[in-house]
Structure formats: structure tokens, C-alpha cells
Scaffold this motif. Structure first.
Motif, PDB file in Angstrom:
ATOM      1  N   LEU A 340       0.857  -1.296   0.038  1.00  0.00           N
ATOM      2  CA  LEU A 340      -0.121  -0.078   0.552  1.00  0.00           C
ATOM      3  C   LEU A 340       0.579   1.170  -0.126  1.00  0.00           C
ATOM      4  CD1 LEU A 340      -2.952   0.664   0.335  1.00  0.00           C
ATOM      5  CD2 LEU A 340      -2.633   1.324   2.923  1.00  0.00           C
ATOM      6  N   THR A 341       0.773   2.068  -0.791  1.00  0.00           N
ATOM      7  CA  THR A 341       1.055   3.247  -1.163  1.00  0.00           C
ATOM      8  C   THR A 341       0.406   4.825  -0.495  1.00  0.00           C
ATOM      9  OG1 THR A 341       2.632   2.421  -3.120  1.00  0.00           O
ATOM     10  CG2 THR A 341       2.361   5.333  -2.542  1.00  0.00           C
ATOM     11  N   VAL A 342       0.902   5.436   0.624  1.00  0.00           N
ATOM     12  CA  VAL A 342       0.563   5.627   1.583  1.00  0.00           C
ATOM     13  C   VAL A 342       1.554   7.335   1.473  1.00  0.00           C
ATOM     14  CG1 VAL A 342      -0.519   6.785   3.948  1.00  0.00           C
ATOM     15  CG2 VAL A 342      -0.642   4.159   2.553  1.00  0.00           C
ATOM     16  N   GLU A 343       0.276   8.328   1.517  1.00  0.00           N
ATOM     17  CA  GLU A 343       1.312  10.080   1.488  1.00  0.00           C
ATOM     18  C   GLU A 343       0.801  10.492   2.980  1.00  0.00           C
ATOM     19  OE1 GLU A 343       0.583  13.431  -1.589  1.00  0.00           O
ATOM     20  OE2 GLU A 343      -0.420  13.383  -0.031  1.00  0.00           O
ATOM     21  N   GLN A 344       1.450  10.565   4.152  1.00  0.00           N
ATOM     22  CA  GLN A 344       1.539  10.795   5.339  1.00  0.00           C
ATOM     23  C   GLN A 344       0.510  12.431   5.357  1.00  0.00           C
ATOM     24  OE1 GLN A 344       2.696  13.580   7.124  1.00  0.00           O
ATOM     25  NE2 GLN A 344       4.005  12.760   8.840  1.00  0.00           N
ATOM     26  N   ASP A 373      10.592   3.298   3.003  1.00  0.00           N
ATOM     27  CA  ASP A 373      10.626   5.093   2.238  1.00  0.00           C
ATOM     28  C   ASP A 373      10.525   4.308   0.521  1.00  0.00           C
ATOM     29  OD1 ASP A 373      13.201   4.668   1.271  1.00  0.00           O
ATOM     30  OD2 ASP A 373      13.708   5.641   2.787  1.00  0.00           O
ATOM     31  N   ARG A 374      10.402   5.384   0.116  1.00  0.00           N
ATOM     32  CA  ARG A 374      10.014   5.474  -1.259  1.00  0.00           C
ATOM     33  C   ARG A 374      10.884   4.809  -2.337  1.00  0.00           C
ATOM     34  NH1 ARG A 374       8.039  11.228  -2.516  1.00  0.00           N
ATOM     35  NH2 ARG A 374       7.887  10.226  -4.546  1.00  0.00           N
ATOM     36  N   ALA A 382       6.726   7.262   9.607  1.00  0.00           N
ATOM     37  CA  ALA A 382       6.529   8.067   9.151  1.00  0.00           C
ATOM     38  C   ALA A 382       6.493   9.806   9.674  1.00  0.00           C
ATOM     39  CB  ALA A 382       5.794   7.646   7.574  1.00  0.00           C
ATOM     40  N   PRO A 383       7.426  10.368   9.881  1.00  0.00           N
ATOM     41  CA  PRO A 383       7.021  11.481  10.632  1.00  0.00           C
ATOM     42  C   PRO A 383       7.368  12.641  10.142  1.00  0.00           C
ATOM     43  CG  PRO A 383       9.545  11.064  10.735  1.00  0.00           C
ATOM     44  CD  PRO A 383       8.767   9.805   9.743  1.00  0.00           C
ATOM     45  N   HIS A 384       7.494  12.774   8.624  1.00  0.00           N
ATOM     46  CA  HIS A 384       7.319  13.667   7.668  1.00  0.00           C
ATOM     47  C   HIS A 384       6.741  14.299   7.232  1.00  0.00           C
ATOM     48  CE1 HIS A 384      11.959  13.154   8.739  1.00  0.00           C
ATOM     49  NE2 HIS A 384      12.429  12.280   7.549  1.00  0.00           N
ATOM     50  N   ALA A 385       6.326  15.838   7.109  1.00  0.00           N
ATOM     51  CA  ALA A 385       4.525  16.486   6.288  1.00  0.00           C
ATOM     52  C   ALA A 385       4.893  15.418   4.816  1.00  0.00           C
ATOM     53  CB  ALA A 385       5.054  17.770   6.689  1.00  0.00           C
ATOM     54  N   GLN A 386       3.765  14.890   4.694  1.00  0.00           N
ATOM     55  CA  GLN A 386       3.644  14.300   3.249  1.00  0.00           C
ATOM     56  C   GLN A 386       4.170  13.196   2.929  1.00  0.00           C
ATOM     57  OE1 GLN A 386       2.068  18.174   1.538  1.00  0.00           O
ATOM     58  NE2 GLN A 386       0.242  17.232   0.970  1.00  0.00           N
ATOM     59  N   GLN A 387       5.199  12.359   3.323  1.00  0.00           N
ATOM     60  CA  GLN A 387       5.856  11.968   3.468  1.00  0.00           C
ATOM     61  C   GLN A 387       4.845  10.832   2.602  1.00  0.00           C
ATOM     62  OE1 GLN A 387       8.049  10.288   6.416  1.00  0.00           O
ATOM     63  NE2 GLN A 387       9.459   8.551   5.840  1.00  0.00           N
ATOM     64  N   ILE A 388       5.689  10.242   1.147  1.00  0.00           N
ATOM     65  CA  ILE A 388       4.924   9.070   0.543  1.00  0.00           C
ATOM     66  C   ILE A 388       6.667   7.523   1.249  1.00  0.00           C
ATOM     67  CG2 ILE A 388       4.979   7.675  -1.370  1.00  0.00           C
ATOM     68  CD1 ILE A 388       3.236  10.370  -1.378  1.00  0.00           C
ATOM     69  N   PHE A 389       5.368   6.482   1.713  1.00  0.00           N
ATOM     70  CA  PHE A 389       5.503   5.667   2.021  1.00  0.00           C
ATOM     71  C   PHE A 389       4.861   4.114   1.290  1.00  0.00           C
ATOM     72  CE2 PHE A 389       3.218   6.655   5.713  1.00  0.00           C
ATOM     73  CZ  PHE A 389       2.281   5.314   5.944  1.00  0.00           C
TER      74      PHE A 389
END
Length: 408
Positions: A340-344, A373-374, A382-389
Motif C-alpha cells: 500500500l502506498t500512503v501519503e502521510q 520509504d519511497r 513516517a514523521p515527515h509532512a506528506q511523506q510517501i511510504f
């Protein structure tokens, strides 16, 4: 006159492109939005003309509609750019304009004569004669003032033919249809020209001119009072009454709210409208709908003016903070081959159990496992704003599903 009953449109707020997409994907029939000028939510992200064109194309691809607010109370200098702006809105094929100012209305009638015009709630239309007057001036729809009871709405519906729209959910203003000068007086930001600072949500006490420094409480709270802090409107249990009154568009307030709010509230009202239209005599609010409305940021709920004039219970006296049971932590971008690809949207950690809220309104569970991570490197948060993981997910999860966790 007998008004033909039609299935009401669900109209949702769109403060930016993401909110627009989420509102439409989660069930709205139409959205209303503002451009960078001439709208009453200057501190929402709002849309450039290019973004608006993209928004209209996306909505029309789903056979949905986009209405644009041009509802400030204009001063002379505001009118210079208006004709070109109106023409640009017509060129990108927006479906209607929301207007409250007679001058703007007159100019719009000349510049874009074929554009459907809706009378904004800011015009404060509270009676059938006012609705008829707007109808005679070419309005295709009138957004009724919030300060009306069901009985008043029904009489207006029985005496007029133009489409009627009413707010069913969201924040309430303490001034008649939002005509308020508090923000302008206390902050220099004019709410009638799009820059409201929501001063009515601040703490207030009572002072007497000849006793400087002595502050008297107006409610049972030693910190002061929130005497102008209205509860949020929620008419979910009263959809049959709204339909019976001839309301053709149910409007959700909240262009400044989150994408989570836009999706959740649209989803609840979509399911409720469908159920009510199918069997109005058997309509009953489901607990799962109420639970969903509790998961987003809101104040305690009220029926506003719908059942009669509000009493003291319609205000929140102890705090201006919001209630919510869940927080939005991630947005699903893709599912493929068990990943699953998620935007944080909020800090997430491996091992957390999250709730999955899908565009069709269904709920599921997801435990964050095997996070990467990407670049494919293993991570434990996943601590970063709008991080993709990405993370493991055995079963497919629809794109644009919301991941959220319960607030402890």
C-alpha cells in the motif's frame, strides 16, 4: 403552487483541490469554491483560474458540478477586475456563480447573461417575497438564510418556483447570514470582504465603563465566556422535513475545514439522502452515521433555527476548542501486489492499528507493518509532512481511502 419534489443535491465545500476531490469521491453531487478574489473565505487556499479549470474538468468527468463564490459585498475598487473575472469563469465552464451583492449581480447579468446565478446566503433571504424578487431578476437558485424554521422554508417552497438551497451541516455564524463587523473592528480584517478572523470564537467578559479593570463573567466560567460561540449545525435527523419543504440542495459548510472533514461529512449525508429518498416514511438516522460525524473536528451539534429560535443551549460557553474522536493520519495513493502506498498526514509508527475509511463509506482495519520509504528502505515511522511510504496490505484498499487513528 405545488412544487415538484426532486432528489436533493448534496453540495459540499471545497477549500482547495484535494478537498474538492475528496468531497466528490465520497459522494457530493456538487462543490462550491472560491477563487483568489471576490469570495468570502480569503484565508482558505482557494483556486487560481488554472486550478479552477482543472477542478471543473475533474468534476465534469464525474458528471458533477462546480459553483464559484463571487459573494463579497463589493466596494468601487472591487469592480475593476470583475468583468474579466466573470468572463474567465464562463470560459472554464463553471456551472453557476454564488452572488450576494446587487451590483455584482447586475454586472454578471450583462457580462455573462447565460450563466446560472445563485443567490448567496449572504443576501439574507428570509421570506417568500424576497425569493420571488430574486427569481424575477433571473436567479436560478436562492440559498436561504440560516435563520429560518422548517415551517418558514415550507411556506417559501409553496409560494415560489425557483430552486431552493439550505445549509444542513457545519459552523453557524452569530450574525444574520454572516453580516458581521466584529472582525473588522477588532482586527482590521473585514469578514464581509473575505477576511473574517472569527473573533466570535474568542473569550469575552463583561466590563462597565465607570469600573475599569473589573471584568464580570457572563456565564459560569472563571476564564470569561464564549457568548457568541455557536454550536455547529446538524440537520441529519430532519432530511424528510427538508425534502418536504422543497429544498433541492443540501449544503455543507466548511471550506476552511480539512479534507477528512469534507470526505466524512459528504459520505454520511450521501448515504442518508439516498436512504431518505428511497423511503422517507421509514427514514431513521443510523448510529454509524452519528459516529462518523463525531470522528471529524466539530463543536457540539445544534438544530439552529430549524425547530424554532435557538435558546441559550445553542451556544458553547466553556471553550472554543473542537471535539473529535479520530485524527486523519494518511491518504491511500495506490495498492499493488500486497503493498500500500500512503501519503502521510500525521506521524505514524510501525505496529499501529489504523482505521480505514473508504470512499463508499465502508470501514476496515490496517496494522502498519513492513514500512518502507519511497526508495524501498525499511523504516519504523513516517514523521515527515506528506511523506510517501509503503506498507504491507494483503487485501486491496481503494485509492483515496483515509487512514485514521482514534484519539486517546
Amino acid at each position: 403552487m405545488m412544487r415538484k419534489l426532486v432528489k436533493p443535491e448534496l453540495l459540499a465545500p471545497a477549500g482547495n483541490m484535494e478537498k474538492l476531490r475528496m468531497a466528490l469521491l465520497y459522494g457530493a453531487d456538487a462543490v462550491y469554491l472560491g477563487g483568489k478574489i471576490f469570495g468570502l473565505r480569503a484565508f482558505a487556499s482557494n483556486f487560481s483560474l488554472g486550478e479552477m479549470k482543472e477542478a471543473v474538468q475533474f468534476a465534469h468527468s464525474l458528471r458533477r458540478k462546480v459553483y464559484v463564490t463571487v459573494n463579497i459585498f463589493a466596494h468601487n475598487e472591487d469592480l475593476k477586475e470583475l468583468p474579466d473575472y466573470l468572463q474567465a469563469l464562463q470560459d472554464i465552464q463553471v456551472d453557476a456563480l454564488l452572488i450576494s451583492d446587487l451590483g455584482i449581480w447586475s454586472i454578471a447579468r450583462q457580462v455573462v447573461p447565460d450563466m446560472p446565478l445563485h443567490v448567496s446566503t449572504q443576501a439574507n433571504t428570509t421570506n417568500w417575497a424576497g425569493v420571488r424578487a430574486w427569481e424575477q431578476m433571473g436567479a436560478s437558485r436562492v440559498v436561504l438564510a440560516r435563520e429560518l424554521s422548517f415551517a418558514e422554508m415550507k411556506e417559501i417552497g409553496s409560494r415560489t418556483e425557483v430552486e431552493l438551497e439550505a445549509f444542513v451541516h457545519g459552523a453557524m455564524c452569530i450574525s444574520y447570514s454572516g453580516r458581521c463587523w466584529l472582525s473588522s473592528y477588532l482586527t482590521g480584517r473585514d469578514g464581509n470582504r473575505g477576511a473574517c478572523a472569527q473573533v466570535c470564537r474568542w473569550e469575552f467578559g463583561l466590563t462597565e465603563k465607570n469600573r475599569p479593570g473589573e471584568v464580570y463573567d457572563v456565564a459560569e466560567d472563571e476564564r470569561g465566556t464564549y457568548i457568541m460561540n455557536s454550536k455547529d449545525l446538524c440537520l441529519l435527523p430532519y432530511l424528510p422535513e427538508l425534502m418536504g419543504a422543497g429544498i433541492c440542495s443540501f449544503k455543507i459548510e466548511g471550506r476552511m475545514k480539512s479534507a477528512h472533514y469534507a470526505a466524512s461529512v459528504a459520505s454520511v449525508y450521501r448515504r442518508a439522502i439516498d436512504a431518505c429518498w428511497e423511503a422517507p416514511d421509514r427514514f431513521a438516522v443510523k448510529q454509524e452515521w452519528l459516529d462518523e460525524l463525531g470522528k471529524v473536528s466539530h463543536r457540539p451539534y445544534t438544530t439552529g433555527f430549524a425547530l424554532g429560535k435557538p435558546d441559550a443551549d445553542a451556544q458553547v460557553y466553556a471553550t472554543s476548542s473542537y471535539l473529535q474522536t479520530h485524527e486523519f493520519v494518511g491518504l491511500v495513493k495506490k495498492w499493488e501486489a500486497g503493498r500500500l502506498t500512503v501519503e502521510q498526514r500525521n506521524n505514524m509508527k510501525a505496529g499501529e492499528e489504523l482505521e480505514v475509511f473508504c470512499p463508499d463509506g465502508s470501514l476496515g482495519k490496517l496494522v502498519l507493518q513492513a514500512m518502507r520509504d519511497r526508495d524501498g528502505i525499511s523504516i519504523d515511522c513516517a514523521p515527515h509532512a506528506q511523506q510517501i511510504f509503503t506498507c504491507a496490505a494483503d487485501e486491496p484498499i481503494p485509492v483515496s481511502s483515509i487512514l485514521r487513528r482514534k484519539i486517546k
